[in-house]
Design a protein around this motif. Sequence first.
Motif, mmCIF file in Angstrom:
data_model
loop_
_atom_site.group_PDB
_atom_site.id
_atom_site.type_symbol
_atom_site.label_atom_id
_atom_site.label_comp_id
_atom_site.label_asym_id
_atom_site.label_seq_id
_atom_site.Cartn_x
_atom_site.Cartn_y
_atom_site.Cartn_z
ATOM 1 N N THR A 25 0.837 -1.208 0.000
ATOM 2 C CA THR A 25 0.000 0.000 0.000
ATOM 3 C C THR A 25 0.867 1.251 0.000
ATOM 4 O O THR A 25 0.613 2.199 -0.756
ATOM 5 C CB THR A 25 -0.927 0.009 1.238
ATOM 6 O OG1 THR A 25 -1.831 -1.092 1.159
ATOM 7 C CG2 THR A 25 -1.725 1.305 1.305
ATOM 8 N N THR A 28 2.412 2.040 -3.399
ATOM 9 C CA THR A 28 1.516 2.555 -4.433
ATOM 10 C C THR A 28 1.013 3.969 -4.139
ATOM 11 O O THR A 28 0.448 4.619 -5.030
ATOM 12 C CB THR A 28 0.296 1.626 -4.623
ATOM 13 O OG1 THR A 28 -0.390 1.480 -3.379
ATOM 14 C CG2 THR A 28 0.728 0.263 -5.115
ATOM 15 N N MET A 29 1.188 4.437 -2.898
ATOM 16 C CA MET A 29 0.722 5.791 -2.590
ATOM 17 C C MET A 29 1.845 6.726 -2.162
ATOM 18 O O MET A 29 1.596 7.886 -1.834
ATOM 19 C CB MET A 29 -0.358 5.751 -1.507
ATOM 20 C CG MET A 29 0.076 5.190 -0.175
ATOM 21 S SD MET A 29 -1.283 5.034 1.027
ATOM 22 C CE MET A 29 -1.578 6.743 1.468
ATOM 23 N N TYR A 315 -7.189 6.480 1.320
ATOM 24 C CA TYR A 315 -6.644 6.342 -0.030
ATOM 25 C C TYR A 315 -7.169 5.115 -0.753
ATOM 26 O O TYR A 315 -7.173 4.007 -0.203
ATOM 27 C CB TYR A 315 -5.115 6.305 0.025
ATOM 28 C CG TYR A 315 -4.495 7.604 -0.435
ATOM 29 C CD1 TYR A 315 -3.665 7.655 -1.544
ATOM 30 C CD2 TYR A 315 -4.789 8.792 0.220
ATOM 31 C CE1 TYR A 315 -3.125 8.854 -1.977
ATOM 32 C CE2 TYR A 315 -4.245 9.991 -0.196
ATOM 33 C CZ TYR A 315 -3.420 10.021 -1.300
ATOM 34 O OH TYR A 315 -2.890 11.202 -1.730
ATOM 35 N N GLU A 317 -5.693 3.675 -3.031
ATOM 36 C CA GLU A 317 -4.562 2.766 -3.224
ATOM 37 C C GLU A 317 -4.467 1.718 -2.122
ATOM 38 O O GLU A 317 -3.700 0.753 -2.251
ATOM 39 C CB GLU A 317 -3.252 3.554 -3.307
ATOM 40 C CG GLU A 317 -3.019 4.260 -4.625
ATOM 41 C CD GLU A 317 -3.710 5.614 -4.695
ATOM 42 O OE1 GLU A 317 -3.518 6.329 -5.687
ATOM 43 O OE2 GLU A 317 -4.461 5.965 -3.755
#
Length: 442
Positions: A25, A28-29, A315, A317
């Motif tokens: 996670t 990806t963010m 998020y 993501e």
Amino acid sequence: MFERLFKLKEHKTTVRTEIMAGITTFMTMAYILIVNPDMLSTTGMDAGAVFTATALSAVIGTLVMAFAANLPFALAPGMGLNAFFAFTVCGIMGYSWQFALTAVLLEGIIFIALTFLNVREAIINAIPMNLKHAISVGIGLFISLIGLNSAGIVSTGKFHIGDGQLGGLIVQLGEITSPSALVALFGIVLIGVLLAKNVKGAILIGVLASTIVGIPFGVTDLSSIQFNGFLPPSLSPILFKFDFSNIFSLDMFIVLMTFLFVDMFDTVGTLVGVSSKAGLLDAEGRVPNAKQALLADAVGTTFGACIGTSTVTTYVESASGVAEGGRTGLTALSTAAMFFIALFLAPIFLVVPSAATAPALVIVGLFMMSPIKEIDFSDFTEALPAFLTLVMMPLSYSIADGIIFGVVSYVLLKVFTGRYKEAPILTYILAALFILDIMFLK
């Protein structure tokens, strides 16, 4: 300890799976650590200070999610909301960034009150089940588009209509032979192969491998790794910098309402969509510990405003960690730990290019398509609103707009077909608020 705090066995997961999911996670963010300081610095804010505020607000909001809600979702300053902060409030409207931070602070305080009054949780429960499934699918399409666009696999192109007049924007094939696109395509294929072979951590392995492959292509820029000491930049230029001189103005009301609407329904959409994909919704379609989850973004937003950043939100993501098996707050705790580490080792973490994280978003988009099987397509009063929900998210580039189209069309179809009793009263109230939002705040 982890079992007692997060009930891992009950959620059929393990410490290793949760930690891997949390790291995924974060990967990806992590782009928000680059984008948010760059965007808010256009308002005159100190970029280094905003970087620190971005990371710290993500840590605090995500920790509240981990321990209060025990859900695998991460929080950070939201994309779209930061653009409104920088380019609309401070740009078009001409207000100072201190004014904008004050609006964010008020938003956070209002959200804390609404959360304790169960208003936001009631809104989640008022969204029909078919729309909840559609939200998951729409988010999948939305984040896939983000990934494909960031890698250059697709791009927006201009077209002309009538008498040479400029029309809107459409998505078209990008330069797929560019280094960035090739690295992303490599990652997509690699993750697909690993998933087919049931390799644990497939998405994270794909991100890391794509980063390495990107080095000879010039996509991964190792020269950007520059250590200027391990201490994060000071918050002092933006800490508690508020401007209360215009809080009773019409402009403040409009800005505050916009922040409230977009944040509320982006967060609601993300919670519902990702929970649907993770199988966390109960028999009545409710998000577990929704009140605590909503409190996390309210606290994160209030804290973020105090230290100098735009609205903090859950998020989308987070779906990448869910796809890796994350099911509890230990996933969120792991993501929070990564954001804390990033404060001190930012150059290393930020070397991962968007082309390397794009495959993760594309694959997660695929995973989030599965709830489409649960949508009732035999009933057009259910099917059409669900379709509008899922298709408008990527087309409007907004989770909130997708929900607006879905809820309003749902109510209209139920009313005009004489089936108005099938929609709860609160759903009608939501639709009315959405219509007012379109009329006065869009």
